[in-house]
Each structure stands twice: as C-alpha cells, then as structure tokens.
Design an enzyme around this catalytic site. Structure first.
Site, PDB file in Angstrom:
ATOM      1  N   HIS A   1      17.283  12.856   0.487  1.00 29.54           N
ATOM      2  CA  HIS A   1      16.603  11.555   0.637  1.00 29.54           C
ATOM      3  C   HIS A   1      17.056  10.595  -0.468  1.00 29.54           C
ATOM      4  CE1 HIS A   1      13.858  12.667   3.765  1.00 29.54           C
ATOM      5  NE2 HIS A   1      12.945  13.246   3.041  1.00 29.54           N
TER       6      HIS A   1
ATOM      7  N   SER B   1       4.523   6.952  10.451  1.00 25.49           N
ATOM      8  CA  SER B   1       4.696   8.395  10.308  1.00 25.49           C
ATOM      9  C   SER B   1       4.419   8.818   8.854  1.00 25.49           C
ATOM     10  CB  SER B   1       6.127   8.764  10.713  1.00 25.49           C
ATOM     11  OG  SER B   1       6.341  10.137  10.628  1.00 25.49           O
TER      12      SER B   1
ATOM     13  N   LYS C   1      10.683  10.526   6.897  1.00 22.98           N
ATOM     14  CA  LYS C   1      10.040  10.263   8.188  1.00 22.98           C
ATOM     15  C   LYS C   1      10.935   9.546   9.196  1.00 22.98           C
ATOM     16  CE  LYS C   1       6.968  12.101   8.137  1.00 22.98           C
ATOM     17  NZ  LYS C   1       7.007  13.603   8.040  1.00 22.98           N
TER      18      LYS C   1
END
Ligand code: A3P
Length: 287
Positions: A99, A129, A45
């Site tokens: 990530h 988010s 995010k």
C-alpha cells in the site's frame, strides 16, 4: 493483541502499528527487488484481495489448490508488514503486495524494474468500504461519523495517507516503471478481458481453464466463503465480525447509498482539483 493502539508515521503518513514498525517500513523502501517480481500496488479497500486472488490463479495456471490452502497474505506477502516472512527464499516469480506510496519505493523499484500492477477504485467507494472496515478493525482509530471520516479521507489524514497522492504518485511513474493500470470497476465489467491483459503484461499465455477458474473461484460469492481470504482466520480481537464483514458488498457504486448531495459535491470538487484531466482516464461514475 500486539500494538493495536500504536500508530507509526513514515513518509508523513500514518500506518497502523499492529502491522508495521519503523523497521518494517524502512526495510520495504530498501527492498531488493528482482526483475521477475510482480508487485501489486493499491490504496486500501481498492480490491486488493480480489486482485491477489486473480494473480494467484494466473500464477497457478488455474489450479485452485494455493487459493484454498494458503492465506492470501502468505501467497502475496506485504512488503511493509512486520509479518512478511523470508521473501529472499520465495521461488521466482515472487508475487508481492504493497500500500506504500510511489516515493517510498521509487529508488528500490528503479534498481530492478519489477512488474508493477496498480489497481485503483472509485474513491467514493473506497471511502465507504474503508469507513466500514475501520469499524470492525481494532487497529484503526474510531472513524467517527461517515461525514467526519470522508472529511479526513479528503484531507489525507486517514491511515495510509491521501488517496489522491497515492494515485497521482503511481500515475506519475508510467514512463520510468514497468507498470500496468487496472481498476476495480474494470474487473467487474470485464473480468476475462482483465485476465487477458494481466497475462499479456506478465508474459503468460491464457489457457481456457484459467479463465473458467478465475470466473468460478474469484467471484465475490466464492471468495466470501473462502477462509483463506475472507479474514475469518484473523482473531476477533483484531477484526471484530460482530461489527462488520471484510467481504462486505463487493459492488461498484455503493457510495450512492452513503453520500449526501453536498458531501458528494465536496468530494467531486476535491477530485477535480487534485486530478484535473487525469481523472478522466478512470471509467467510474463520480455523479
Ligand atoms: P466493499 O467493502 O465495498 O464490499 P481490499 O481487499 O483492498 O481491502 O478491498 C476490499 C473490498 O473489495 C471490499 O469492498 C470487498 O468486498 C471487495 N472485494 C473483495 N473481493 C471481491 C470480489 N471477488 N468481487 C468484488 N469485490 C470484492
């Protein structure tokens, strides 16, 4: 759809089993990088999709064709995903996304020193988010109330682990890696300047048509309509459009609409404890 309720734990971090297996995570840590690779690294995010789109345009020298015809996950595949295709056959320079935290990739990166682009975002906006995304994504656990979710975010027990550890890890490798840092807020404030900096880092000359193409096609309004990035290609059993939108607001500072004053103070205390003076390098508003 497969493994929606499965969680994989790897490097002490929880990952959604819908996207990862132990094998796919392990394979990422042993990934045979090439010096020509470009690896985009983010905590979830943080504007990953936005930067993927910008890198796509830099790579295509402003040609909108790839961005309009190929989903982002095929243009910049995820190292750690189950579904990342045959990266060995992708022509150089390969654009990749992850990530994963730095310690999981340190060894593999040290072997080839690919170019790494780290994109960070104000963690309060990341939490907002992420909270909304967890409501629509059926491969995440129920986030509970916003306050409960923020507490898990601060404790580092959300999927993908601690934001603080992620940022600290990727900041710590500045000396030994070929890494350049960007923020979501800088993309908002000076998109053209960021494109110039990205091109300089990647050794690409900036043509006037590139800046124009990025301005037009990588705007929030344009990306929101682009089915190759707005997640409308993903079945509703996985991402439920009745519960939210992936391209939600696309602004900096939305946290002010969600955080109570005590929650914001608790967050700032943790931010200070974790990052100390390092936190000052980010030009985003925590108050
Ligand atoms: P919001 O939920 O705050 O709107 P990621 O790609 O890492 O999952 O990040 C998603 C966030 O980036 C969402 O934030 C999304 O709206 C925002 N985003 C995506 N494209 C954007 C763009 N072109 N401009 C601004 N924000 C964008």
């Amino acid at each position: 759809m497969a493994r929606l309720a499965v969680t994989e734990t790897f490097f002490g971090i929880q990952f959604p089993g819908h996207l990862h297996t132990q094998d796919s995570l392990q394979a990422a840590t042993n990934f045979p990088f090439r010096p020509s690779d470009v690896l985009l690294v983010t905590y979830p995010k943080s504007g990953t999709t936005w930067m993927q789109e910008i890198l796509t345009f830099i790579h295509s020298e402003g040609d909108p064709e790839p961005a309009k015809t190929t989903p982002n996950w095929a243009r910049l595949p995820w190292l750690e995903h189950l579904y990342n295709g045959t990266l060995a056959e992708t022509p150089e320079p390969r654009l990749l996304t992850t990530h994963l935290p730095y310690p999981a990739l340190a060894e593999a990166l040290a072997k080839a020193k690919p170019k790494v682009i780290y994109l960070a975002r104000n963690p309060k906006d990341v939490a907002v988010s992420y909270y909304h995304f967890c409501q629509m994504a059926n491969f995440f656990p129920d986030p509970g109330s916003f306050e409960e979710f923020v507490q898990k975010f601060l404790d580092g027990t959300v999927h993908y682990g601690s934001w603080f550890e992620h940022v600290k890890g990727w900041l710590s490798c500045q000396e030994e890696s070929n890494i350049s840092y960007f923020t979501y807020e800088e993309l908002h404030q000076d998109l053209e300047g960021c494109v110039e900096r990205l091109c300089a880092f990647l050794g690409i000359s900036v043509k006037p048509e590139l800046a124009e193409a990025v301005r037009t096609h990588c705007s929030f309004a344009s990306m929101r309509e682009n089915a190759m990035v707005n997640t409308t290609l993903i079945p509703k059993e996985i991402l439920d459009p009745s519960k939210g939108q992936f391209m939600r607001k696309g602004i900096a500072g939305d946290w002010k609409n969600h955080f109570s004053a005590p929650l914001s103070d608790r967050f700032n205390t943790k931010f200070q404890e974790e990052l100390g003076s390092q936190g000052q390098r980010f030009r985003w508003a925590m108050d």
